[in-house]
Design a protein around this motif. Structure first.
Motif, PDB file in Angstrom:
ATOM      1  N   ARG A   1      17.856  16.507  58.122  1.00  8.90           N
ATOM      2  CA  ARG A   1      16.955  15.844  59.069  1.00  8.90           C
ATOM      3  C   ARG A   1      17.742  15.186  60.193  1.00  8.90           C
ATOM      4  O   ARG A   1      17.308  15.190  61.351  1.00  8.90           O
ATOM      5  CB  ARG A   1      16.102  14.809  58.321  1.00  8.90           C
TER       6      ARG A   1
ATOM      7  N   ALA B   1      28.344  11.566  55.433  1.00  7.57           N
ATOM      8  CA  ALA B   1      27.037  10.961  55.692  1.00  7.57           C
ATOM      9  C   ALA B   1      27.094  10.290  57.069  1.00  7.57           C
ATOM     10  O   ALA B   1      28.147   9.784  57.470  1.00  7.57           O
ATOM     11  CB  ALA B   1      26.713   9.936  54.612  1.00  7.57           C
TER      12      ALA B   1
ATOM     13  N   ASP C   1      22.655  15.170  55.862  1.00  8.23           N
ATOM     14  CA  ASP C   1      21.189  15.212  55.800  1.00  8.23           C
ATOM     15  C   ASP C   1      20.680  16.148  56.895  1.00  8.23           C
ATOM     16  O   ASP C   1      20.918  15.914  58.091  1.00  8.23           O
ATOM     17  CB  ASP C   1      20.636  13.801  55.996  1.00  8.23           C
TER      18      ASP C   1
END
Length: 501
Positions: free
Chosen positions: A297, A291, A295
């Protein structure tokens, strides 16, 4: 390899030699490359430098045609049955090894068994796993003689596959048969100059830590078309050193000028500086297991924030093409909004090596800083970088690969497929894997091309990696060298000529 410590000695030796002769040997092509093979045995060589030398001394069932496409090699023709599972290759008549020993279909079948034998080979099999029982043999679960390759007669060899593989003739350009009659006598020493026997246009006559001497193979099937009698290859590791020695007249052919000196060398060398379209991709490898990089995005924001034209202009003198896609010449059909400024939950670590990679990393970090994205640069030796990526100990890594003369889209996408050499960034996309598997099975080139485009779209949609640039290949070609083409790198030295040879 030649480096700073050996440059003075090499330059002095070159100067002394020049004092005693009026010019270079008239029958010798002098080549400087970034490195030499770790082994002359294709079953054991692992360095990228080996592939260039293998093209000169070994011969595949098929070959690189002068335009880089697939042409006849040891095999004069080939065919596949209706199921796509049985390929038959017909060898040329009266083939011989460089020592005059007959080269037969049984040599080819024996070589296929050797390449999958884990006790004999370090080779990455890739799509050779499609051959019946290859995977089980390579895992040590089955004897090599169970491989689905059979010599039907002295000139005919049959490959039986577990799954269709439409690209098999293309892949056979780099499947090099081995001289069984030599290997069974001297074992792994068969690649020593006193023992080596090859089927390519050249064979090896001398070897040292910094050079290889090659001599034209009179028993090569196309020996009459090979005009250069001898080649000396020097491994000169440092780009700047290699370029200076070329300019001094010590080499006729040299690869890879320093990326930050392209304008300098192009201006001073004129037509001797030659650039070629090439399947070279520079990209960011993203660790999908960390992380916030897991993601999509975030990955899209990172990609959109990079000023690719600046990278191409400032670091490659506009000889590299900015890209967001893997396959050269592809066009993005979707439209994404500009990235929104905003910080990450933590600084992102960019791993790279010194030189070109480090300069790119600094520029990219500056682009991201404008959008509130903090970064930390970790610069290390290449081996440390590779080990960290393989262990998953990275956020983002500056990466690249060069597929040489392999221009088919397959070779740009396959590194990211399951089991590919660049598939070490924790990305698992079943749709991409199935599209690549379907492309492998497809015999029709146009249908295969559509599958490749769909597979590339999956990489782009999920921003699996962040492509940056399609680089061009640069070679320095001396005035003595003829036979080069404007559209293909001078990597097939059997097709070149020397003005005074």
């Amino acid at each position: 390899m030649l480096n700073r410590r050996t440059l003075l000695a090499a330059t002095a030796a070159s100067g002394l030699a020049a004092c005693g002769r009026s010019g270079p040997p008239p029958d010798l092509l002098r080549v400087a490359t970034t490195g030499l093979p770790d082994s002359l045995d294709p079953a054991r060589g692992e360095f990228a430098a080996a592939a260039l030398v293998y093209k000169q001394i070994h011969a595949g069932l098929t070959e690189y045609a002068p335009d880089g496409s697939v042409g006849p090699g040891l095999a004069e023709d080939w065919s596949v049955d209706g199921s796509g599972l049985v390929w038959t290759f017909r060898l040329r008549e009266r083939l011989m090894w460089s020592d005059g020993h007959p080269l037969t279909a049984e040599d080819v079948a024996w070589s296929a068994r050797r390449i999958v034998d884990p006790t004999q080979s370090f080779a990455v099999l890739g799509d050779f796993y499609a051959v019946t029982n290859a995977r089980a043999i390579h895992a040590g679960e089955m004897a090599p003689d169970r491989l689905g390759v059979t010599a039907l007669d002295d000139r005919t060899v049959e490959f039986r596959l577990e799954t269709p593989l439409g690209l098999l003739p293309t892949l056979m350009r780099e499947f090099y048969p081995f001289p069984r009659h030599v290997i069974e006598r001297v074992g792994l020493d068969w690649v020593r100059p006193e023992h080596i026997v090859t089927a390519g246009a050249y064979t090896v006559t001398a070897e040292s830590q910094i050079s290889l001497d090659l001599t034209r193979n009179p028993n090569h099937y196309a020996a009459g078309t090979v005009s250069i009698p001898a080649i000396r290859i020097d491994g000169v590791r440092e780009d700047a050193t290699r370029m200076r020695l070329f300019r001094a007249g010590d080499y006729d052919l040299a690869d890879r000028p320093p990326a930050n000196q392209i304008d300098y060398w192009r201006e001073r060398l004129g037509t001797q500086f030659q650039s070629f379209d090439a399947p070279i991709l520079r990209y960011l490898k993203i660790n999908h297991a960390r992380a916030p990089l897991d993601d999509v995005r975030v990955r899209r924001l990172l990609s959109r924030a990079i000023d690719r034209p600046f990278l191409a202009r400032e670091f490659y003198a506009d000889t590299a093409a900015p890209t967001e896609l893997v396959i050269p010449g592809s066009v993005i059909t979707d439209s994404e909004p500009a990235p929104q400024a905003g910080g990450m939950s933590r600084p992102l670590e960019i791993r790279t090596t010194t030189g070109e990679g480090e300069r790119l990393a600094v520029a990219i970090a500056d682009d991201w800083a404008r959008f509130g994205i903090e970064t930390e640069l970790l610069v290390s030796y290449p081996t440390d970088l590779y080990q960290a990526v393989d262990a998953g100990d990275f956020d983002i890594a500056i990466a690249s690969f060069n597929r040489g003369l392999k221009s088919d889209p397959f070779f740009m996408l396959d590194p990211f497929a399951p089991g590919g050499f660049a598939a070490n960034f924790n990305w698992d996309d079943p749709t991409f894997a199935e599209l690549m598997a379907a492309a492998r099975r497809q015999n029709d080139p146009s249908a295969r091309a559509q599958l490749y485009l769909a597979a590339m779209d999956r990489i782009h949609e999920d921003m699996a990696i962040i492509p940056l640039l399609h680089e061009r290949a640069h070679w320095l070609v001396g005035p003595r060298v003829g036979g080069t083409r404007n559209d293909i790198q001078p990597m097939l030295w059997r097709d070149l000529e020397l003005a005074d040879a």
